[in-house]
Design a protein around this motif. Structure first.
Motif, PDB file in Angstrom:
ATOM      1  N   CYS A 183      -0.144  28.744  18.358  1.00  0.00           N
ATOM      2  CA  CYS A 183       0.638  28.160  17.265  1.00  0.00           C
ATOM      3  C   CYS A 183       0.144  26.734  17.012  1.00  0.00           C
ATOM      4  CB  CYS A 183       2.120  28.137  17.618  1.00  0.00           C
ATOM      5  SG  CYS A 183       2.546  27.113  19.035  1.00  0.00           S
TER       6      CYS A 183
ATOM      7  N   PRO B 231       0.594  22.615  16.606  1.00  0.00           N
ATOM      8  CA  PRO B 231       1.432  21.699  17.402  1.00  0.00           C
ATOM      9  C   PRO B 231       2.747  21.359  16.693  1.00  0.00           C
ATOM     10  CG  PRO B 231      -0.503  20.551  16.535  1.00  0.00           C
ATOM     11  CD  PRO B 231      -0.671  21.983  16.188  1.00  0.00           C
ATOM     12  N   THR B 232       3.852  21.688  17.328  1.00  0.00           N
ATOM     13  CA  THR B 232       5.164  21.448  16.728  1.00  0.00           C
ATOM     14  C   THR B 232       5.403  19.965  16.480  1.00  0.00           C
ATOM     15  OG1 THR B 232       5.813  23.145  18.310  1.00  0.00           O
ATOM     16  CG2 THR B 232       7.541  22.253  16.893  1.00  0.00           C
ATOM     17  N   PHE B 233       5.060  19.144  17.463  1.00  0.00           N
ATOM     18  CA  PHE B 233       5.311  17.701  17.387  1.00  0.00           C
ATOM     19  C   PHE B 233       4.689  17.112  16.120  1.00  0.00           C
ATOM     20  CE2 PHE B 233       4.193  13.297  18.984  1.00  0.00           C
ATOM     21  CZ  PHE B 233       5.496  12.832  19.036  1.00  0.00           C
ATOM     22  N   SER B 234       3.402  17.345  15.932  1.00  0.00           N
ATOM     23  CA  SER B 234       2.713  16.812  14.757  1.00  0.00           C
ATOM     24  C   SER B 234       3.282  17.412  13.473  1.00  0.00           C
ATOM     25  CB  SER B 234       1.220  17.133  14.829  1.00  0.00           C
ATOM     26  OG  SER B 234       0.717  16.871  16.101  1.00  0.00           O
TER      27      SER B 234
ATOM     28  N   TYR C   3       7.198  25.084  21.821  1.00  0.00           N
ATOM     29  CA  TYR C   3       6.332  25.939  21.009  1.00  0.00           C
ATOM     30  C   TYR C   3       6.939  26.123  19.618  1.00  0.00           C
ATOM     31  CZ  TYR C   3       3.828  27.601  25.228  1.00  0.00           C
ATOM     32  OH  TYR C   3       3.073  27.693  26.362  1.00  0.00           O
ATOM     33  N   SER C   4       6.094  26.413  18.625  1.00  0.00           N
ATOM     34  CA  SER C   4       6.614  26.811  17.313  1.00  0.00           C
ATOM     35  C   SER C   4       6.124  28.219  17.005  1.00  0.00           C
ATOM     36  CB  SER C   4       6.144  25.840  16.225  1.00  0.00           C
ATOM     37  OG  SER C   4       4.798  26.085  15.880  1.00  0.00           O
TER      38      SER C   4
END
Lengths: 404, 404
Positions: free
Chosen positions: A275, A277-280, A69-70
């Protein structure tokens, strides 16, 4: 007993309509149809190789962070880059003025969510971005259309409209503007006009929602400052997106706004999707850090400028006398108008065009007052150069065939 | 003149509150604090290497598709895998019953958006998932809490509540249930109870919103069928997510529902964020295609089962007599209760616990009626095994110190 869901649906949801464009696009999905209808970037513009390089680095060096999560506000790496990006574009923005969103469509949704009560008037453009109209409609806004063209009369019409609303005690929640290479019209608001609108906003104490997805795709001429950067009173909310300058498949955008508005948007976003998407976010953040975004924008501008030129040339060559179109200095779209004396309704012509294997989006889709039946939105970013020439021929033919 | 934004914010937005948990988490972010507070998966559970393998393949073979827009309903590769996944889990689902979402929090938001008008009652659990309460509150729902525990009385209490609502003409829009390893309580609803609730839903003609993010993380015992699969009347909406079985940083989830509901959700999603991210969807789709998801779930179950066992042992060893906690058969959480005679308010104890460098989430955050001041939510997925033992000691100490 089986359920009748109509008894359960909310009042707002009953107002929501299927996107006209998405429905039309289904008709145009056949491979033999040359489509000027979509609003898609060219797949050739996607930096696939560089994304691969960055993803590999992110997964090797910080994979466990990128998959977690971010913060609701966004990933710190991307946020830092976005602040620098804003600064390069002449905007003095602090941490407290920034929110990362899941696409700028979410920016529209969240802004609508925190401001609109059912029945609230908001001012939109004639024509206006259809996704904005959809987002506001989903919260029950009353759309009031004001022609916001390049000619200068709009500030006068806007002032008249605002006066009427003010006298009736019906204050609009905001003015929605796509100032740069507008979707669908392809026009850019002049600096003078931006100042005039800010003055009106100040006089009538209004918020401006500035939606600028195409701003960086300027092929020629000078950048006009964002309304956000001209504002000295903290009344502008600016929406940005990576969809047209990087890739829509990441669904990432951002909002710049006064701190008080960002605070409220963050709370609204928490209950909407927790939140971004952290990855992107981490991928785009590292991509920007390496300066790849600027390179990519240069590549896209070159590509789309060629396509625009080819389209303008082909229209010049094939379109019947009297048909007019905008000459955008950037972006993805131009707007074509058929003169009244030809007796053509572009809603009806659409099906004839599809029969002729060429497609556009009907002008009426962009008008909250159901006008625009003389117009079409034409996209030049997605079709290939050859398709642009052949499509222009087909479109000119179908128009000629239906002149009354 | 500067703006007073309070004059502009919508009625619903004024109701929205900052997430209590997110605010508490800020206090617990110091590295010396052992946090049982978050709801984060263990970073050790993330399949970083396999994601890298898949991303490389996706970018090499289908990069231009993965970076483009997708359909609102979701990417076809992922959708195919989700239908198979549902079928493996005993659910007969068709294309028309499936929507991919940007996280199951978006599933909650969109469901609220299409059903809730301000003032509508909905039935929630005591305690209930706080993100669900936040999403419903954002649309002005009136939350009615019914204890839905394992004991059997809940069906009786639920029936009483439904009767009262029915007689007052105040029909609830839906019943919100987290049936598997509930967040925060860690309990799983029995098969008998699921049937009872479906019967009540049928009798009172109600919709059930089944939210099941932890379902596949069962450490022991047999799976209980989803309420969705037991429903013969098309009144259940089921939310799923990849956050706990794959990675939360992708923000991907899904909804299974009757076709009529999916149609409405798709329209609502169009104006919310157009479509889910193609890039993330294609990666997860290909990941599932290779059977990696099942392998990953096995790995996570093994990891979390160990952590749960270590936590249960440590609580058994260190907690003072009279303190109780649930023994979850899966998931990420257990719920701890301090008996009334100890005179402890867990809202107040929270700050003492943070002083002692251990953290939890206050029970009151999960209760729409502000009860739960005797309870704490304890997470065992995120802390390391050593931290679990040390944290249990610290938490037991702080409880002992404050017994009155």
């Amino acid at each position: 007993m089986l359920l009748n869901f109509d008894e359960f649906f909310s009042i707002n949801s009953k107002r929501m309509k299927k996107s006209v464009i998405r429905e039309l696009l289904k008709l145009t999905a056949k491979p033999e149809i040359i489509s000027f209808a979509g609003g898609l970037p060219s797949p050739e513009s996607f930096p696939v190789k560089k994304v691969k390089e960055i993803v590999d680095e992110v997964l090797d060096n910080e994979g466990k962070i990128a998959l977690q999560y971010s913060a609701t506000e966004g990933d710190p790496v991307l946020r830092e880059q976005l602040l620098k990006h804003a600064s390069r574009n002449g905007m003095d923005v602090k941490e407290e003025n920034l929110l990362v969103t899941t696409s700028s469509q979410q920016g529209l949704d969240l802004t609508a969510k925190i401001f609109i009560d059912p029945g609230d008037p908001i001012i939109v453009e004639l024509p206006s971005y259809v996704g904005g109209l959809g987002a506001f409609n989903a919260y029950g806004a009353e759309m009031i259309g004001v022609p916001l063209d390049e000619e200068g009369k709009s500030a006068i019409l806007l002032r008249e409209e605002l006066k009427v609303l003010d006298e009736s005690g019906n204050k609009p929640k905001f003015i929605y503007i796509v100032p740069d290479f507008q979707n669908p019209a392809g026009v850019t608001m002049s600096l003078k006009r931006r100042h005039e609108i800010l003055e009106l906003a100040s006089e009538f104490n209004l918020i401006i929602l500035e939606d600028s997805p195409y701003r960086e795709l300027r092929f020629e001429g000078d950048h006009v400052p964002t309304i956000y950067s001209l504002d000295t009173e903290g009344r502008v909310i600016l929406l940005g997106t990576f969809s047209k300058i990087f890739a829509p498949g990441f669904r990432l955008g951002w909002i710049l706004a006064p701190a008080e508005v960002i605070t409220k948007l963050v709370i609204a976003k928490q209950s909407t999707d927790l939140c971004p998407p952290t990855f992107s976010q981490r991928i785009v953040g590292r991509f920007m850090e390496k300066g790849y975004l600027e390179q990519n924008i240069e590549k896209i501008k070159h590509m789309y400028r060629r396509k625009r030129d080819i389209m303008l040339d082909a229209f010049e060559k094939y379109m019947p006398e009297g048909v007019t179109w905008t000459k955008p200095e950037g972006g993805l779209f131009l707007f074509l108008r058929v003169p009244a004396h030809m007796g053509i309704d572009t809603d009806e012509l659409f099906y004839k065009a599809v029969d002729r294997k060429v497609a556009y989006v009907v002008g009426s889709a962009f008008h909250c007052d159901d006008s625009g039946h003389d117009a079409m939105r034409i996209n030049f970013s997605y079709p290939t150069e050859d398709q642009i020439v052949e499509g222009a021929k087909r479109l000119a033919t179908v128009i000629k065939e239906h002149i009354k």
